[in-house]
Design an enzyme around this catalytic site. Sequence first.
Site, PDB file in Angstrom:
ATOM      1  N   LYS A  97      -3.803   3.621   5.772  1.00 19.78           N
ATOM      2  CA  LYS A  97      -4.146   2.194   5.742  1.00 19.78           C
ATOM      3  C   LYS A  97      -3.084   1.374   6.485  1.00 19.78           C
ATOM      4  CE  LYS A  97      -6.719   1.689   1.392  1.00 19.78           C
ATOM      5  NZ  LYS A  97      -6.690   0.980   0.105  1.00 19.78           N
TER       6      LYS A  97
ATOM      7  N   GLU B 198      -3.725  -2.574 -11.860  1.00 17.89           N
ATOM      8  CA  GLU B 198      -5.093  -2.619 -11.357  1.00 17.89           C
ATOM      9  C   GLU B 198      -6.024  -2.939 -12.518  1.00 17.89           C
ATOM     10  OE1 GLU B 198      -7.959   0.510  -9.166  1.00 17.89           O
ATOM     11  OE2 GLU B 198      -6.054   0.139  -8.167  1.00 17.89           O
TER      12      GLU B 198
ATOM     13  N   ASP C  57      -8.311  -3.165  -1.158  1.00 16.91           N
ATOM     14  CA  ASP C  57      -8.948  -2.305  -2.145  1.00 16.91           C
ATOM     15  C   ASP C  57     -10.322  -1.931  -1.605  1.00 16.91           C
ATOM     16  OD1 ASP C  57      -8.438  -1.154  -4.850  1.00 16.91           O
ATOM     17  OD2 ASP C  57     -10.393  -2.043  -5.234  1.00 16.91           O
TER      18      ASP C  57
ATOM     19  N   THR D 113       0.841  -1.200   0.000  1.00 18.92           N
ATOM     20  CA  THR D 113       0.000   0.000   0.000  1.00 18.92           C
ATOM     21  C   THR D 113       0.875   1.249   0.000  1.00 18.92           C
ATOM     22  OG1 THR D 113      -1.807   1.195   1.080  1.00 18.92           O
ATOM     23  CG2 THR D 113      -0.247   0.080   2.534  1.00 18.92           C
ATOM     24  N   GLY D 114       0.445   2.225  -0.729  1.00 17.42           N
ATOM     25  CA  GLY D 114       1.080   3.532  -0.704  1.00 17.42           C
ATOM     26  C   GLY D 114       0.369   4.466   0.262  1.00 17.42           C
ATOM     27  N   ASN D 115      -0.716   3.968   0.871  1.00 23.20           N
ATOM     28  CA  ASN D 115      -1.544   4.770   1.756  1.00 23.20           C
ATOM     29  C   ASN D 115      -1.066   4.579   3.199  1.00 23.20           C
ATOM     30  OD1 ASN D 115      -3.696   5.566   3.503  1.00 23.20           O
ATOM     31  ND2 ASN D 115      -5.112   5.465   1.774  1.00 23.20           N
TER      32      ASN D 115
END
Length: 186
Positions: free
Chosen positions: A14, A38, A67, A9-11
Amino acid sequence: MNYKLIYITGNDIKFNVALKVFGNTQIDLVQNKLETPEIQSKSVEEIAKFSAKWASKKLNQPVIVTDAGFYIEELKGFPGPFIKYVNEWFSVEDYINLMRDKTNRTIIIKDCLAYCYPEEEPIVFTGEYKGRIAQKPGNKKGSPIEQIFIPEGYDNTISGIPEEEMLSYWSYGDIMTKFKDYILNK
């Protein structure tokens, strides 16, 4: 013995939620900001499964990928899993205009976590968060959807809720807890 698990994840939010959920366990979470292909699908499950399988094969390690899709009931589920792209095109005002004169302002976030070992099929965990679309934008921070999404049980948009409180809110979601129970009992 600790178990290393890579979260693709780049978030950072999260990832911080996952760290909170897995605190005081034998799981060492490692964030990897690997960009995954994606696929185009209306199903967050299919998107997460594809990305997890691809990443586990590329890294040759077990990974988790999450996701989410934002499904506005009055707009027949739009934007769904395409939220990332729609947020690049739509402003807060665009969302507000789409919802003008709409009575059903319900929005459901469908959340999916896919866990995959290299060369195996992913295992999927799903959950939902409910809320409503605000009549007017909240704070001017975050993505357009964060400025208009009011989580169930709140009176403010995500952008108006302190980050620590939102970390707690997301931490109580089904998917990370279900996955934690699964992996700790495996």
